[in-house]
Design a protein around this motif. Structure first.
Motif, PDB file in Angstrom:
ATOM      1  N   GLU A   1     -28.093 -29.393  10.350  1.00  0.00           N
ATOM      2  CA  GLU A   1     -28.039 -30.165   9.111  1.00  0.00           C
ATOM      3  C   GLU A   1     -29.439 -30.380   8.536  1.00  0.00           C
ATOM      4  N   LEU A   2     -30.476 -30.340   9.406  1.00  0.00           N
ATOM      5  CA  LEU A   2     -31.840 -30.592   8.947  1.00  0.00           C
ATOM      6  C   LEU A   2     -32.667 -29.317   8.830  1.00  0.00           C
ATOM      7  N   ARG A   3     -32.438 -28.372   9.730  1.00  0.00           N
ATOM      8  CA  ARG A   3     -33.260 -27.172   9.720  1.00  0.00           C
ATOM      9  C   ARG A   3     -32.871 -26.280   8.557  1.00  0.00           C
ATOM     10  N   SER A   4     -33.836 -25.698   7.903  1.00  0.00           N
ATOM     11  CA  SER A   4     -33.598 -24.768   6.806  1.00  0.00           C
ATOM     12  C   SER A   4     -33.281 -23.411   7.400  1.00  0.00           C
ATOM     13  N   ARG A   5     -32.122 -22.893   7.098  1.00  0.00           N
ATOM     14  CA  ARG A   5     -31.709 -21.628   7.692  1.00  0.00           C
ATOM     15  C   ARG A   5     -32.520 -20.447   7.167  1.00  0.00           C
ATOM     16  N   ARG A   6     -33.220 -20.626   6.075  1.00  0.00           N
ATOM     17  CA  ARG A   6     -34.074 -19.555   5.578  1.00  0.00           C
ATOM     18  C   ARG A   6     -35.410 -19.527   6.317  1.00  0.00           C
ATOM     19  N   SER A   7     -35.656 -20.505   7.137  1.00  0.00           N
ATOM     20  CA  SER A   7     -36.916 -20.596   7.881  1.00  0.00           C
ATOM     21  C   SER A   7     -38.109 -20.516   6.954  1.00  0.00           C
ATOM     22  N   SER A   8     -37.969 -21.111   5.780  1.00  0.00           N
ATOM     23  CA  SER A   8     -39.021 -21.203   4.777  1.00  0.00           C
ATOM     24  C   SER A   8     -39.457 -19.833   4.255  1.00  0.00           C
ATOM     25  N   HIS A   9     -38.637 -18.782   4.511  1.00  0.00           N
ATOM     26  CA  HIS A   9     -38.967 -17.459   3.993  1.00  0.00           C
ATOM     27  C   HIS A   9     -38.122 -17.180   2.759  1.00  0.00           C
ATOM     28  N   ASP A  10     -38.688 -16.488   1.795  1.00  0.00           N
ATOM     29  CA  ASP A  10     -37.927 -16.042   0.644  1.00  0.00           C
ATOM     30  C   ASP A  10     -37.043 -14.885   1.074  1.00  0.00           C
ATOM     31  N   VAL A  11     -35.793 -14.897   0.582  1.00  0.00           N
ATOM     32  CA  VAL A  11     -34.878 -13.809   0.877  1.00  0.00           C
ATOM     33  C   VAL A  11     -35.456 -12.515   0.306  1.00  0.00           C
ATOM     34  N   ASP A  12     -35.276 -11.422   1.066  1.00  0.00           N
ATOM     35  CA  ASP A  12     -35.775 -10.083   0.700  1.00  0.00           C
ATOM     36  C   ASP A  12     -37.280  -9.939   0.924  1.00  0.00           C
ATOM     37  N   SER A  13     -37.934 -10.927   1.549  1.00  0.00           N
ATOM     38  CA  SER A  13     -39.350 -10.790   1.871  1.00  0.00           C
ATOM     39  C   SER A  13     -39.503 -10.105   3.225  1.00  0.00           C
ATOM     40  N   PHE A  14     -40.724  -9.631   3.506  1.00  0.00           N
ATOM     41  CA  PHE A  14     -40.999  -8.998   4.795  1.00  0.00           C
ATOM     42  C   PHE A  14     -40.690  -9.948   5.936  1.00  0.00           C
ATOM     43  N   ALA A  15     -41.133 -11.189   5.822  1.00  0.00           N
ATOM     44  CA  ALA A  15     -40.929 -12.169   6.898  1.00  0.00           C
ATOM     45  C   ALA A  15     -39.447 -12.470   7.095  1.00  0.00           C
ATOM     46  N   TYR A  16     -38.680 -12.475   6.009  1.00  0.00           N
ATOM     47  CA  TYR A  16     -37.244 -12.767   6.119  1.00  0.00           C
ATOM     48  C   TYR A  16     -36.556 -11.691   6.952  1.00  0.00           C
ATOM     49  N   TYR A  17     -36.804 -10.419   6.624  1.00  0.00           N
ATOM     50  CA  TYR A  17     -36.147  -9.338   7.361  1.00  0.00           C
ATOM     51  C   TYR A  17     -36.668  -9.252   8.799  1.00  0.00           C
ATOM     52  N   ARG A  18     -37.939  -9.577   9.006  1.00  0.00           N
ATOM     53  CA  ARG A  18     -38.461  -9.583  10.372  1.00  0.00           C
ATOM     54  C   ARG A  18     -37.779 -10.658  11.208  1.00  0.00           C
ATOM     55  N   SER A  19     -37.492 -11.803  10.611  1.00  0.00           N
ATOM     56  CA  SER A  19     -36.820 -12.878  11.345  1.00  0.00           C
ATOM     57  C   SER A  19     -35.391 -12.524  11.707  1.00  0.00           C
ATOM     58  N   LYS A  20     -34.823 -11.482  11.046  1.00  0.00           N
ATOM     59  CA  LYS A  20     -33.445 -11.079  11.317  1.00  0.00           C
ATOM     60  C   LYS A  20     -33.347  -9.983  12.377  1.00  0.00           C
ATOM     61  N   LEU A  21     -34.468  -9.542  12.937  1.00  0.00           N
ATOM     62  CA  LEU A  21     -34.424  -8.451  13.902  1.00  0.00           C
ATOM     63  C   LEU A  21     -33.741  -8.849  15.200  1.00  0.00           C
ATOM     64  N   TRP A  22     -33.621 -10.143  15.471  1.00  0.00           N
ATOM     65  CA  TRP A  22     -32.933 -10.615  16.690  1.00  0.00           C
ATOM     66  C   TRP A  22     -31.471 -10.982  16.426  1.00  0.00           C
ATOM     67  N   THR A  23     -31.005 -10.907  15.192  1.00  0.00           N
ATOM     68  CA  THR A  23     -29.675 -11.386  14.825  1.00  0.00           C
ATOM     69  C   THR A  23     -28.629 -10.311  15.073  1.00  0.00           C
ATOM     70  N   ALA A  24     -27.464 -10.722  15.594  1.00  0.00           N
ATOM     71  CA  ALA A  24     -26.388  -9.790  15.913  1.00  0.00           C
ATOM     72  C   ALA A  24     -25.848  -9.140  14.647  1.00  0.00           C
ATOM     73  N   PRO A  25     -25.377  -7.880  14.721  1.00  0.00           N
ATOM     74  CA  PRO A  25     -24.927  -7.168  13.517  1.00  0.00           C
ATOM     75  C   PRO A  25     -23.736  -7.834  12.832  1.00  0.00           C
ATOM     76  N   GLU A  26     -22.812  -8.394  13.623  1.00  0.00           N
ATOM     77  CA  GLU A  26     -21.647  -9.024  12.980  1.00  0.00           C
ATOM     78  C   GLU A  26     -22.054 -10.252  12.171  1.00  0.00           C
ATOM     79  N   ILE A  27     -23.060 -10.963  12.620  1.00  0.00           N
ATOM     80  CA  ILE A  27     -23.532 -12.133  11.865  1.00  0.00           C
ATOM     81  C   ILE A  27     -24.261 -11.683  10.607  1.00  0.00           C
TER      82      ILE A  27
END
Length: 845
Positions: free
Chosen positions: A438-464
């Protein structure tokens, strides 16, 4: 048991009183220090009554004693006799009594082992002070010592022999019934010495007593009365009532805890050395080398080529990590329950949740701070050496943390990655950044479609990833069900394992270069077969960057495309336990010691590197100081000593300056003047290094040198200064001015000998100065001289005459300010075969 003989005797007496002498129990005593007499009759005490000694003798029938094998060689007996003799010589009495302690012989063999290792080190051409090399030569060594054949294994431990003693109930004497040979690692029974088991048994007691350890294994002799059944029924009813009351009490307590605000942290309670929190740009990797006392940083994610660090501060004398959030804090019951769940978590592999600060604009989550930074930091730091066991320990820590998290009320992590795993000062991995969605920002303060955003998704499961993409919502992960999140954690765990094993960064793919996080994101999310995953290299060589077959299989199962086929963390934990046993790492203490040894090796390398840097800088500082002050004076100052002024009866002082320097300076720029003096005095400095002289100072175009101090050299000071003067004069004649190559420098030199006082003046920028009339006279000799000539005083001339090689020309009387009329001389050269270039003829060319 391992204790003094008196304590063991009391234990056995109490055991006899409690009925442990019935033949169903055996007590094993480890006694390495007692003498032979005590070992044979440990139950006997001279000051005890016969009745109590008899009880002790009966109790000791249930005991076996393990002790070091007694040495009985002729050589050892002679050694013991010599020890007794020396004891009488040194202390006027035999301090050992009837038997010399075995440890005396062991000390003798230890010194012998050290001597052998030192000799081998010296024969190898190494320093006998190199403790590391000496220690290496003690391992894997076998030699004949006073106690027999001494064998040291590869760990530096001695392979000792041990004996097992058992008491014969007929005479009450403990005798050896078997020996364990440490070097052969075999147990040999002593022929003719049977084991007397307690209770007249012919075989060892069973693992579990006949009636169990609590005696409940045997049926009661009498049936329970009716009153006993009534008591049991009443007890059950009472238990049910207590259970209901307990449930009601817990509910009331939970409601009271929710209404309390123990979790709240006030911003003013968080302090820092500067009374103001700030972002420290020194990476958390640096904490592997040093920690400043109350303020540091912690990596939480990466944005391209650099890392973002969280704030840290002091809360209740503890360094904490501070992670801000920008969402409004609404004190709802679900949120308070989530906070309570986090506060209730207690595990060595989960970062401790401390509280929440809700004071605007400093709204933040306060958690435990780990000094070594994130796992990502550790893996990317090449100076930290991680062997297979160390890597396996980190993976085990991660599994334990996730097992605890999944079995707790939190149930899942939801954002597991190597930057959300932190390492404390003991190299224990802990999971962090979970819960409070409820408090944490799910974007992790990264803009969507930025390098940092996609790098943060490298650990995320494909179905998610597919669900997030289909819902087009930044907070879509909050609506993914619990089952999907828990299996997504398993996938993230597999990616981290691959990252730990190979240490080549997240999602490393072999033979694929310059692939961007966005491209990996699209390949993982797609439904193409085979599924796109990072590379796993199985065992093929002795490299620590390969993966064991069992671990590879586990990782591949954990990142499989179908979430239903992924194992749960409890299954992963059991699989890893089996792997640990196969690797010979079942002992928790051994693993911990191995981890600490690896940590110590890393620290040792860092300390050696820093020590070398320190010594290099120290050497440079000392060399610079030696250029500014005489070596003997500089040494005294570095040792903190006061340098006392000292009188020197006979020295020679050199003064020189450049005639027409003022006019030359007027025709030059300041930088040209600086370059001129630098070139000239640099060439001078090279020349004076060849003579026993000390350069006192340079002031503008003036150059002052002395010989005969601080180290006295008899009458050689005049010779050294005059030879140096001839060399400098010859150098000036060939010197070229950069910006006026056609002009020549007109050097004027004056030399005088006499007594001076010398000492260090001042504390800030101290200088070694000369005082006395000799200094003034030498200066007058220079100022009354002529260009390109060496003006010598009568005192210096008289000293030079003793050598018979210097050629001087009488100048005549010269009137000097404050000195009157003095007859002076010109130094024309030196007739010396060793210095042909200083002859008068050569000097006038």
């Amino acid at each position: 048991m391992c204790a003094s003989n008196k304590v063991i005797r009391n234990i056995m007496l109490v055991a006899d009183e409690m009925g442990f002498n019935n033949g169903e129990y055996i007590f094993i005593n480890i006694d390495l220090f007692s003498n032979k007499q005590t070992l044979e009759r440990p139950w006997f005490q001279l000051d005890e009554a016969k009745e109590k000694n008899d009880r002790a003798r009966k109790a000791f029938e249930s005991m076996l004693t393990v002790t070091a094998t007694k040495k009985d060689s002729q050589e050892y007996r002679q050694f013991s006799e010599e020890v007794r003799k020396r004891s009488v010589q040194m202390y006027q009495k035999d301090v050992y009594g009837d038997e010399v302690n075995d440890y005396v012989g062991s000390f003798h063999d230890a010194l012998l082992l050290y001597s052998l290792a030192v000799n081998e080190t010296i024969q190898a051409g190494l320093s006998p002070r190199d403790g590391q090399e000496i220690t290496k030569r003690m391992w894997n060594k076998t030699f004949k010592g006073i106690t027999g054949l001494v064998s040291i294994d590869q760990n530096g431990d001695r392979e000792e022999d041990y004996s097992i003693l058992n008491m014969n109930p007929e005479d009450g004497v403990f005798r050896v019934i078997g020996n364990y040979l440490g070097r052969q690692k075999v147990f040999e029974k002593v022929e003719g010495s049977p084991i007397f088991w307690p209770g007249n048994r012919t075989d060892p007691p069973p693992d579990i007593p006949k009636c169990g350890f609590d005696g409940k294994g045997c049926p009661p002799k009498e049936k329970l009365p009716v009153s006993a059944f009534v008591a049991v029924a009443l007890s059950i009813i009472l238990l049910i009532v207590l259970l209901v009351v307990l449930i009601l009490y817990r509910r009331m307590k939970e409601e009271a805890e929710l209404s309390e605000v123990h979790w709240r942290v006030k911003w003013e309670e968080i302090t820092s050395p500067n009374s103001e929190l700030h972002m420290d740009r020194v990476g958390s990797m640096h904490s592997l080398v040093s920690h400043h006392a109350s303020f540091d940083t912690l990596a939480v994610s990466e944005t391209g080529p650099r890392q973002i660090f969280t704030k840290t501060g002091h809360y209740k004398s503890t360094v904490v990590a501070i992670k801000t959030f920008d969402r409004p804090f609404n004190s709802t019951k679900p949120l308070l329950i989530s906070i309570k769940k986090l506060r209730d978590l207690t595990n060595d592999h989960v970062a401790r949740f401390i509280g929440v600060c809700i004071d605007p604009p400093n709204q933040s989550i306060i958690t435990e701070y780990c000094q070594k930074g994130s796992l990502q930091d550790v893996l990317e730091n090449d100076s930290i050496k991680l062997d297979r066991m160390f890597k396996f320990s980190l993976i085990q820590d991660l599994i334990r943390g996730m097992c605890y998290l999944h079995s707790s009320d939190i149930k899942y992590h939801g954002n597991l990655k190597s930057s959300n795993c932190v390492v404390d000062s003991r190299f224990v991995l802990k999971v962090t950044d979970f819960g409070l969605l409820e408090l944490r920002s799910r974007r992790s303060s990264h803009d969507v479609d930025s390098f940092a955003y996609y790098r943060s998704k490298l650990w995320t499961a494909p179905e998610i990833l597919r669900m997030e993409d289909s819902r087009k919502c930044a907070d879509s992960t909050s609506r993914i069900n619990l089952y999907e999140k828990s299996h997504g954690d398993v996938y993230s765990f597999a990616i981290i394992c691959q990252e730990v094993v190979h240490r080549k960064g997240v999602f490393w793919v072999r033979n694929v270069e310059n692939i961007s996080p966005h491209e990996i994101y699209l390949l993982v999310k797609s439904d193409k077969k085979p599924c796109f995953r990072p590379t796993l290299l199985q065992y093929g060589d002795d490299s620590d960057d390969t993966c064991a077959d069992d671990l590879c299989t586990l990782i591949q199962k954990s990142w499989t495309e179908d979430p239903n086929e992924r194992p749960e963390f409890n299954q992963i934990k059991n699989s890893v336990k089996r792997m640990n046993k196969d690797m010979g790492g079942g002992n928790l203490l051994d693993n911990l010691l191995s981890r600490m040894e690896q940590y110590a090796c890393n620290l040792e390398g860092l300390v050696q590197e820093r020590t070398a840097d320190y010594l290099e800088q120290k050497k440079r500082a000392e060399n610079l100081l030696y250029m500014m002050l005489p070596r003997s004076v500089a040494t005294q100052l570095m040792q903190g000593m006061n340098v006392k002024a000292e009188k020197y009866e006979s020295v020679t002082i050199y003064f020189s300056d450049i005639c027409g320097f003022t006019s030359l300076s007027a025709l030059s720029t300041p930088m040209q003047v600086v370059d001129l003096l630098n070139d000239l005095y640099t060439s001078f400095d090279v020349i004076i290094e060849k003579f026993d002289v000390y350069k006192v100072e340079t002031i503008g175009d003036a150059y002052m040198v002395v010989s005969g101090l601080p180290v006295r050299n008899g009458l050689l000071h005049a010779r050294e200064i005059c030879r140096m003067s001839l060399k400098l004069l010859k150098e000036v004649k060939s010197f070229k001015i950069r910006h006026m190559p056609s002009d020549k420098l007109m050097l004027r030199i004056g030399v005088h000998s006499g007594a001076v006082c010398a000492g260090v003046v001042g504390h800030k920028m101290p200088r070694y100065c000369l005082f006395g009339d000799t200094v003034n006279t030498a200066s007058r000799m220079e100022s009354n001289g002529e260009a390109l000539k060496i003006h010598v005083s009568p005192e210096t001339k008289a000293t030079l005459d003793m050598f018979g090689t210097f050629k001087l020309e009488f100048r005549g009387p010269v009137v000097m300010k404050g000195k009157g009329e003095i007859c002076t001389w010109w130094l024309m050269g030196e007739e010396n075969p060793e210095f042909p270039e200083l002859s008068p003829a050569e000097m006038h060319l």
